[in-house]
Scaffold this active site. Sequence first.
Site, mmCIF file in Angstrom:
data_model
loop_
_atom_site.group_PDB
_atom_site.id
_atom_site.type_symbol
_atom_site.label_atom_id
_atom_site.label_comp_id
_atom_site.label_asym_id
_atom_site.label_seq_id
_atom_site.Cartn_x
_atom_site.Cartn_y
_atom_site.Cartn_z
ATOM 1 N N THR A 1 0.867 -1.194 0.000
ATOM 2 C CA THR A 1 0.000 0.000 0.000
ATOM 3 C C THR A 1 0.896 1.235 0.000
ATOM 4 O O THR A 1 1.674 1.431 0.942
ATOM 5 C CB THR A 1 -0.896 -0.012 1.248
ATOM 6 N N GLU B 1 -3.770 -5.053 -2.933
ATOM 7 C CA GLU B 1 -4.314 -6.241 -2.265
ATOM 8 C C GLU B 1 -5.383 -5.811 -1.259
ATOM 9 O O GLU B 1 -5.203 -4.829 -0.561
ATOM 10 C CB GLU B 1 -3.154 -6.941 -1.534
ATOM 11 N N PHE B 2 -6.469 -6.571 -1.192
ATOM 12 C CA PHE B 2 -7.572 -6.171 -0.308
ATOM 13 C C PHE B 2 -7.878 -7.224 0.757
ATOM 14 O O PHE B 2 -8.974 -7.236 1.313
ATOM 15 C CB PHE B 2 -8.828 -5.899 -1.143
ATOM 16 N N ARG C 1 -8.309 -9.472 4.084
ATOM 17 C CA ARG C 1 -8.506 -9.227 5.520
ATOM 18 C C ARG C 1 -7.786 -10.312 6.306
ATOM 19 O O ARG C 1 -7.835 -11.482 5.910
ATOM 20 C CB ARG C 1 -9.994 -9.319 5.895
ATOM 21 N N LYS D 1 -6.878 1.309 -3.303
ATOM 22 C CA LYS D 1 -6.528 0.645 -2.047
ATOM 23 C C LYS D 1 -6.744 1.555 -0.836
ATOM 24 O O LYS D 1 -7.429 1.192 0.124
ATOM 25 C CB LYS D 1 -5.062 0.192 -2.120
ATOM 26 N N ALA E 1 -20.390 -0.674 16.410
ATOM 27 C CA ALA E 1 -19.803 0.351 17.288
ATOM 28 C C ALA E 1 -19.001 -0.316 18.401
ATOM 29 O O ALA E 1 -19.240 -1.475 18.743
ATOM 30 C CB ALA E 1 -20.916 1.204 17.880
ATOM 31 N N GLY E 2 -18.052 0.415 18.953
ATOM 32 C CA GLY E 2 -17.251 -0.135 20.047
ATOM 33 C C GLY E 2 -16.009 0.701 20.276
ATOM 34 O O GLY E 2 -16.059 1.935 20.161
ATOM 35 N N CYS F 1 -3.227 -1.980 9.298
ATOM 36 C CA CYS F 1 -3.597 -1.343 8.019
ATOM 37 C C CYS F 1 -4.443 -0.093 8.178
ATOM 38 O O CYS F 1 -3.996 0.999 7.844
ATOM 39 C CB CYS F 1 -4.315 -2.354 7.138
ATOM 40 N N LYS G 1 -2.847 3.164 10.015
ATOM 41 C CA LYS G 1 -1.706 3.809 9.340
ATOM 42 C C LYS G 1 -2.069 4.232 7.915
ATOM 43 O O LYS G 1 -1.569 5.232 7.413
ATOM 44 C CB LYS G 1 -0.449 2.934 9.374
HETATM 45 C C1 UGA Z 1 -8.346 -4.256 6.513
HETATM 46 C C2 UGA Z 1 -9.357 -4.240 5.348
HETATM 47 O O1 UGA Z 1 -10.622 -4.720 5.816
HETATM 48 C C3 UGA Z 1 -8.874 -5.116 4.193
HETATM 49 O O2 UGA Z 1 -9.779 -5.035 3.102
HETATM 50 C C4 UGA Z 1 -7.483 -4.607 3.761
HETATM 51 O O3 UGA Z 1 -6.953 -5.396 2.693
HETATM 52 C C5 UGA Z 1 -6.537 -4.696 4.951
HETATM 53 O O4 UGA Z 1 -7.051 -3.863 6.019
HETATM 54 C C6 UGA Z 1 -5.192 -4.194 4.493
HETATM 55 O O5 UGA Z 1 -5.086 -3.019 4.123
HETATM 56 O O6 UGA Z 1 -4.265 -5.000 4.393
HETATM 57 P P1 UGA Z 1 -7.812 -5.987 8.496
HETATM 58 O O7 UGA Z 1 -6.744 -5.051 8.947
HETATM 59 O O8 UGA Z 1 -7.536 -7.447 8.429
HETATM 60 O O9 UGA Z 1 -8.315 -5.592 7.008
HETATM 61 O O10 UGA Z 1 -9.018 -5.767 9.500
HETATM 62 P P2 UGA Z 1 -10.574 -5.427 9.421
HETATM 63 O O11 UGA Z 1 -11.364 -6.665 9.379
HETATM 64 O O12 UGA Z 1 -10.823 -4.407 8.374
HETATM 65 O O13 UGA Z 1 -10.791 -4.756 10.856
HETATM 66 C C7 UGA Z 1 -10.091 -3.554 11.187
HETATM 67 C C8 UGA Z 1 -10.481 -3.055 12.550
HETATM 68 O O14 UGA Z 1 -11.805 -2.516 12.523
HETATM 69 C C9 UGA Z 1 -10.496 -4.102 13.667
HETATM 70 O O15 UGA Z 1 -9.867 -3.547 14.811
HETATM 71 C C10 UGA Z 1 -11.969 -4.354 13.927
HETATM 72 O O16 UGA Z 1 -12.237 -4.752 15.239
HETATM 73 C C11 UGA Z 1 -12.551 -2.976 13.631
HETATM 74 N N1 UGA Z 1 -13.992 -2.992 13.258
HETATM 75 C C12 UGA Z 1 -14.399 -3.644 12.140
HETATM 76 C C13 UGA Z 1 -14.905 -2.294 14.043
HETATM 77 O O17 UGA Z 1 -14.557 -1.680 15.065
HETATM 78 N N2 UGA Z 1 -16.232 -2.286 13.663
HETATM 79 C C14 UGA Z 1 -16.670 -2.932 12.552
HETATM 80 O O18 UGA Z 1 -17.869 -2.872 12.253
HETATM 81 C C15 UGA Z 1 -15.734 -3.636 11.770
#
Ligand code: UGA
Length: 463
Positions: free
Chosen positions: A124, A154-155, A157, A213, A261-262, A269, A272
């Site tokens: 990224t 790349e996308f 998770r 991205k 929410a939380g 990712c 930053k």
């Molecule tokens: C994220 C993106 O979802 C991916 O599409 C992307 O490829 C990746 O970053 C990256 O740039 O490499 P990831 O870091 O694995 O993926 O995590 P997420 O599932 O997106 O969750 C991120 C944070 O958001 C977590 O701390 C999660 O607890 C929080 N979250 C997620 C919430 O607080 N509320 C939500 O409704 C969803």
Amino acid sequence: MSVRIAVFGLGYLGATHALCMAELGHHVVGVDVDMKKIDMLRSGELPFYEPGLGELLQRNLAAGRLRFTTSYSEAAQFAQVHFIAVGTPQRSDSLAADLSHVDAVIESLAPLLTKPAVLFGKSTVPVGTAKRLAARVRELAPAGETVELAWNPEFLREGFAVHDTLKPDRLVLGVDSAHPSRAETVAREVFAPLLDDGVPFLVTDFATSELVKVAANAFLATKISFINAMAEVCDHTAGDVSMLAEALGYDPRIGREFLRAGVGFGGGCLPKDIRAFSARADELGAKGASAILMAVDDINTRSRSHAIDVTREVCGSLPGARVAVLGAAFKPDSDDVRDSPALDIANQLQRHGADVVVYDPMAMGNARLQFPGLSYASTLGDACEGADAVLVLTEWAEFRKLHPRDLDTVVRCKVLVDGRNCLDPAPWQKAGWTYRGIGRPELTVTEIGVPARVSDREFAVGA
Ligand code: UGA
């Protein structure tokens, strides 16, 4: 058709990509400067936790399609296609991305490229980077113009990395519009099985591919901060943010995902990437984008502070309060603690004088390395022993299944702060606990015993 591929950088992104490319039938060499990581991968062991990835590693090592090295010249001689997947962390002196690892790969690899090759950037990067690197590759590579660079963001998770790589929502390729390019043809060969499955393939210019991205991550972060801002309003009005999100989500233009929410978002990712994007937008004079992103980041920080304020309120005061923190990973089903809201909150509570004990089913090793000054318990029960407040800060299944009777006789005070709104308040309040969610009202006596306000659907796999 099998392609000879090198993948540079065997962190989360690179290791997953290397293994998945081998799974597609290509011959892959994974390259990293960290010999310890190479040794682990060679022996069939993953350096991090990711469901399903270990099997891919063992299967493709056994099939002879996969090997690992620290040698750039070995990779340069072997591969026709080079993926760059090294990290771009936040710089220590600013919000911008640190591109030193990407630059180091180009500076080391390009001078070794004596025959035609295509380099695909996956890291990224700030918009404008691919154009600069493409020129540098042409300058450094002995094979000159026959070595091309394209960008292929790349996308994936964490927790769904194999699925997201082998069955992505879309493939995006940024090509150099100023130079004739083989990159699209080569990408079509590499990703042939995915394209045969009907995965949308968007070919565009460098800038758009880099922006897709960061814009995707910025949008996801914005959704989370939006619902956390709504939670703040709910806290002032006795509204229920979980029900609000559910009702909003039925509108397909809004959608239900990423409206939980939380305590906000963390990980390697989202935080930053929005900061780097905001810094780049600012440099470009795109003030609207940088303003939105800064607001999203501020709300995220406030979500963490809010959890601390709630804990102070329920404990009376923080100094000396015994606080159990359930969760260290930045999200469930991961051992990644990078910028984890749970650990940040635990650390801040300790700095305010609380006696904090942390428990996580998977991320204890990484948590200890990052915050050696915190106390850790090896079981949930030990963490909650004698607690004045129990905080659920990562929504692991083990915590979502908790019932008051599991903790009734373990804690000192029956106080639960549900920082992920992942528990049903009714049984807790019925059992005499003080339950505090985020943007959720206190239940009245007549409501205690009503069915769960939040459906389990919200925490289903992939949500
Ligand atoms: C994220 C993106 O979802 C991916 O599409 C992307 O490829 C990746 O970053 C990256 O740039 O490499 P990831 O870091 O694995 O993926 O995590 P997420 O599932 O997106 O969750 C991120 C944070 O958001 C977590 O701390 C999660 O607890 C929080 N979250 C997620 C919430 O607080 N509320 C939500 O409704 C969803």
